[in-house]
Design an enzyme around this catalytic site. Sequence first.
Site, short mmCIF file in Angstrom:
data_model
loop_
_atom_site.label_atom_id
_atom_site.label_comp_id
_atom_site.label_asym_id
_atom_site.label_seq_id
_atom_site.Cartn_x
_atom_site.Cartn_y
_atom_site.Cartn_z
N ASP A 28 -0.51 -5.16 6.14
CA ASP A 28 -1.45 -6.09 5.51
C ASP A 28 -1.19 -6.20 4.01
OD1 ASP A 28 -2.32 -3.39 5.21
OD2 ASP A 28 -4.25 -4.10 4.50
N GLU A 29 -1.71 -7.25 3.43
CA GLU A 29 -1.78 -7.44 1.97
C GLU A 29 -0.45 -7.17 1.26
OE1 GLU A 29 -6.43 -6.68 0.94
OE2 GLU A 29 -5.19 -4.87 1.10
N VAL A 30 0.59 -7.82 1.71
CA VAL A 30 1.89 -7.70 1.05
C VAL A 30 1.97 -8.79 -0.03
CG1 VAL A 30 4.39 -7.69 1.35
CG2 VAL A 30 2.89 -6.85 3.19
N HIS B 24 0.83 -1.22 0.00
CA HIS B 24 0.00 0.00 0.00
C HIS B 24 0.86 1.27 0.00
CE1 HIS B 24 -3.85 -2.09 0.58
NE2 HIS B 24 -3.18 -2.92 1.36
#
Length: 525
Positions: free
Chosen positions: A318-320, A258
């Site tokens: 998150d969400e790597v 992100h």
Amino acid sequence: HYFIQSNLRMTLPLLGAVCLLTTLTTSLQSNPPLLPLVPYPQHLDILEGSPAVIDPRRFKFTSHSNSILLQEAFGRYHKYLNLHDYVQELPATLPSLQVEVKSSSEELVLETSENYTLTVTRDTALLKADTVFGAMRGLETFSQLVNTLNYTLPPVDITDYPRYKFRGLMLDTSRHYLSVGVLKHLLTAASWSKLNVFHWHIVDDPSFPLCSTEFPELCARGAFSPNHVYSQEDVLDIVLFAHRHGILVIPELDTPGHTLSWGKALPGFLTHCPGHGNIGADYGPVDPTNEGVYSVLGRLFKEVTGLFPGQFVHLGGDEVHYGCWQHNENVTAWMAAHNMTGNYDALENYYEQRVLDIMKSLNRNYIVWEEVFNHHVDITPQSIVHAWKGDWQKVLGRATRAGYRSILSSCWYISRISYGSDWTKFYQCDPRSFNASATYEEQQLVLGGTNAMWGLYVDNTNVLSRTWPRASAPAERLWSPEYIKDVDFMAPRIEAHRCRMVARGYPAEPTFKRGYCKKEFSWRK
């Protein structure tokens, strides 16, 4: 508005017996007095005697405290009492509310007491609190007791305090920008539902609106435009405004994923992987093999902790997505040299550990999204694990068994809308229901939760009505006793709360299919 009649005699018993907390078989717990209070108090007794009557034009809040925060709160609530047309039908019997505050400290942390007691009779009203912030919660309750049809209040004795310490509202200002004025409106409304944390998801892939003196190009090149930024004066304004309403501000700078907006100003900061990056771009997460990254983060986080003086920084995590790292030759070579070949979990853990070391050097606690815990990063005992995915019960179970404090957002994504009164689905979630066999100590490690208003489809035009009063449903579950969870009992109260917001000038959306508020919302000319 929904009010009890003056001759109604019902008592909500104290919560001493464990059996009363786990069953609704007693009539008084099944049928607590229907007052327009949101969130509902912990203990409420209806007293014998006649209702109090006030003249809102002459009513006074009095206190021996010299707190500026308290005096400002008096001004707000005097204004709220005078929003409706006053027609004198009954002689006023109650001239003032006396407020007693035990502590002169105005420090606001998660552990700050918000407890208060409130006693109202026909001709006296007394509010006692440990801190000015507890007094603010009591002032809100007092204002909600006032029947604006005839300016009467029922005689009551209330003892109140939050069930959970962490009661948050998350706002995302990267996907769509929210102006300082709109943020203040959202925080004011949050205080009406006794929320105490503003989780500011301030930057993300789409834009970097936070202006840094260390790295001025971050907002100059990463923001949507020069009109869509937060100066450091804006940040200070928001932090102080939130404090005056009893709300902590926790900034989130989410890395290593992100972060596309960061890369526009920081060459070499992101991993280069043509065709395999985030959202179809040529760049992906932060490049954890670039030593210069950690110098940038150290300087930036030092600046951020100076801007936001609270206990915590949210570090994201998150969400790597590993695809970009897998397609970068330099990353592959570095991993081989460090005995990590093919182990991208280990690479992520290496990055996270370096970031956590930076926070340790700054003496600041942190919150991380659940993936950081799930990937076995060595977080400190003071860390907070933030659950957001669908299997939150398992995440909270594992985190609390490991001794970590936790908060929940999974079932409170209020940015996801559905037709009708969808607040009811948010109302049925309780963070401590993650495991019936959890020990008392494990349950106490669940500090609360956060309403998540992601910015994909909201901006200044609709975020107020999208958020309120829907966020008030989780707010009640985070404040009120566990057994206050009946949707039918909440329905008239949340609509009364919505009408109260409308009267105070907020475009809170309806919760019923049909109906009206005594004072409707209208845009100022």
